[in-house]
Design a protein around this motif. Structure first.
Motif, PDB file in Angstrom:
ATOM      1  N   ALA A 284       0.711  -1.412   0.027  1.00 33.17           N
ATOM      2  CA  ALA A 284      -0.120   0.042  -0.072  1.00 33.17           C
ATOM      3  C   ALA A 284       1.116   1.196   0.032  1.00 33.17           C
ATOM      4  CB  ALA A 284      -0.900   0.126   1.334  1.00 33.17           C
TER       5      ALA A 284
ATOM      6  N   ALA B   1      -0.018   1.594  -5.965  1.00 34.89           N
ATOM      7  CA  ALA B   1      -1.321   1.352  -4.985  1.00 34.89           C
ATOM      8  C   ALA B   1      -2.133   2.668  -5.213  1.00 34.89           C
ATOM      9  CB  ALA B   1      -0.963   1.296  -3.494  1.00 34.89           C
ATOM     10  N   GLN B   2      -1.687   3.811  -5.647  1.00 30.99           N
ATOM     11  CA  GLN B   2      -2.645   4.937  -5.774  1.00 30.99           C
ATOM     12  C   GLN B   2      -3.698   4.655  -6.863  1.00 30.99           C
ATOM     13  OE1 GLN B   2      -0.115   9.050  -5.354  1.00 30.99           O
ATOM     14  NE2 GLN B   2       0.781   7.607  -6.701  1.00 30.99           N
TER      15      GLN B   2
ATOM     16  N   TYR C 168      -3.956   1.300  -8.466  1.00 34.15           N
ATOM     17  CA  TYR C 168      -4.729  -0.055  -8.363  1.00 34.15           C
ATOM     18  C   TYR C 168      -4.976  -0.647  -6.975  1.00 34.15           C
ATOM     19  CZ  TYR C 168      -2.634   0.215 -13.084  1.00 34.15           C
ATOM     20  OH  TYR C 168      -1.840   0.682 -14.170  1.00 34.15           O
ATOM     21  N   GLU C 169      -6.126  -1.574  -6.927  1.00 36.72           N
ATOM     22  CA  GLU C 169      -6.324  -2.280  -5.626  1.00 36.72           C
ATOM     23  C   GLU C 169      -5.531  -3.481  -5.652  1.00 36.72           C
ATOM     24  OE1 GLU C 169      -7.615  -3.755  -2.362  1.00 36.72           O
ATOM     25  OE2 GLU C 169      -7.913  -4.758  -4.166  1.00 36.72           O
TER      26      GLU C 169
ATOM     27  N   SER D  60      -4.656  -5.365  -2.937  1.00 32.04           N
ATOM     28  CA  SER D  60      -4.511  -5.931  -1.463  1.00 32.04           C
ATOM     29  C   SER D  60      -4.113  -7.518  -1.608  1.00 32.04           C
ATOM     30  CB  SER D  60      -5.893  -6.151  -1.095  1.00 32.04           C
ATOM     31  OG  SER D  60      -7.000  -6.561  -1.784  1.00 32.04           O
TER      32      SER D  60
ATOM     33  N   ARG E 217      -7.006  -5.263  -8.955  1.00 31.06           N
ATOM     34  CA  ARG E 217      -8.462  -4.729  -9.249  1.00 31.06           C
ATOM     35  C   ARG E 217      -8.575  -3.413  -9.336  1.00 31.06           C
ATOM     36  NH1 ARG E 217     -11.388  -9.143  -8.687  1.00 31.06           N
ATOM     37  NH2 ARG E 217     -10.630 -10.939  -7.369  1.00 31.06           N
TER      38      ARG E 217
ATOM     39  N   LYS F  91      -9.257   0.518  -9.272  1.00 32.56           N
ATOM     40  CA  LYS F  91      -9.005   1.528  -8.079  1.00 32.56           C
ATOM     41  C   LYS F  91      -9.557   2.939  -8.588  1.00 32.56           C
ATOM     42  CE  LYS F  91      -6.786   3.044  -4.096  1.00 32.56           C
ATOM     43  NZ  LYS F  91      -5.446   3.026  -3.069  1.00 32.56           N
TER      44      LYS F  91
ATOM     45  N   SER G 161      -2.298  -6.196 -15.176  1.00 38.40           N
ATOM     46  CA  SER G 161      -3.879  -5.974 -14.943  1.00 38.40           C
ATOM     47  C   SER G 161      -4.586  -6.193 -16.011  1.00 38.40           C
ATOM     48  CB  SER G 161      -4.023  -4.691 -14.436  1.00 38.40           C
ATOM     49  OG  SER G 161      -3.488  -3.667 -15.291  1.00 38.40           O
TER      50      SER G 161
END
Length: 245
Positions: free
Chosen positions: A76, A81-82, A84-85, A87, A167, A169, A209
């Protein structure tokens, strides 16, 4: 990482504020078309900056930055991470490195520049025992039509494993995994429009992705890209390590 040198280019870690500013100037020119400004953000202060210079003149011809993470629990904190999700990657246990802001000076078409950049990346990865390399791979411009075959090929052959799936974002994305499911890619056109950095990632077994982020601030489309070091084909590893000396 010690300095790498071959007859035409030298790769080194930026050590001074002027080194960082030189990289920021090249990034501004490459991404923003701004010959006088600086492209800078908060990540510059926590990254290692790598500069590729023409040995004879000292001209900066390529730069990128590396953010070292001790494992997926820190994902994160990454630039990616800004947008794309991520986790799913939080459970990755090995060291990770995010490659970012990669650019080659406009008009510099010598393929040895990219080879020297990969030599420097390889040395950084080996020196720090990195087990996954990741980042945002950028296509120039925000119009998707030019890259339909490239995105269709990514969808057909190179999507991320389900257990690492990035995922959505960002608010503005091109979901090529859905919209191009019936498009048969022209492979020649796909490779012609594939960014060189991403092309090399794919040759190493990299994955992406299923969507591209539309980043109008940098005038790019980018896909999250990852490669597990252990998955790189042995012949490719030998080639990269030979380049890295």
């Amino acid at each position: 990482m010690p300095e790498l040198r071959e007859h035409r280019y030298t790769a080194r870690i930026g050590r001074t504020s002027e080194d960082c500013h030189a990289a920021q100037r090249l990034r501004a020119l490459t991404f923003l078309g701004d010959a006088r400004g600086l492209d800078q953000d908060a990540f510059d202060d926590i990254c290692t900056h790598i500069l590729i210079e023409e040995t004879r003149t000292g001209d900066l011809v390529c730069c990128f930055r590396m953010l070292l993470l001790t494992g997926g629990a820190e994902i994160a904190q990454s630039y990616s991470a800004q947008f794309y999700e991520l986790s799913a990657l939080a459970v990755f246990e090995g060291k990770m490195a995010e490659l970012g802001r990669f650019c080659i000076a406009p008009g510099r078409l010598d393929p040895d520049i990219l080879r020297m950049a990969w030599a420097a990346m390889t040395r950084f990865v080996d020196d720090n025992r990195v087990e996954m390399l990741f980042g945002c791979s950028s296509f120039h411009g925000t119009e998707t039509e030019t890259y339909v075959d490239a995105f269709a090929m990514l969808r057909e052959r190179h999507l991320a494993p389900q257990h690492w799936w990035p995922r959505v974002k960002a608010p503005s994305v091109f979901r090529f995994g859905q919209s191009l499911r019936w498009h048969k890619p022209d492979l020649k056109l796909a490779m012609r429009h594939m960014p060189p950095l991403l092309r090399t990632y794919l040759m190493m077994g990299g994955w992406v992705s299923d969507h591209a982020v539309i980043d109008r601030s940098l005038n790019t489309l980018h896909v999250f890209t990852g490669v597990e070091i252990r998955a790189i084909p042995a012949t490719r590893k030998r080639l990269l390590r030979a380049l890295a000396g």
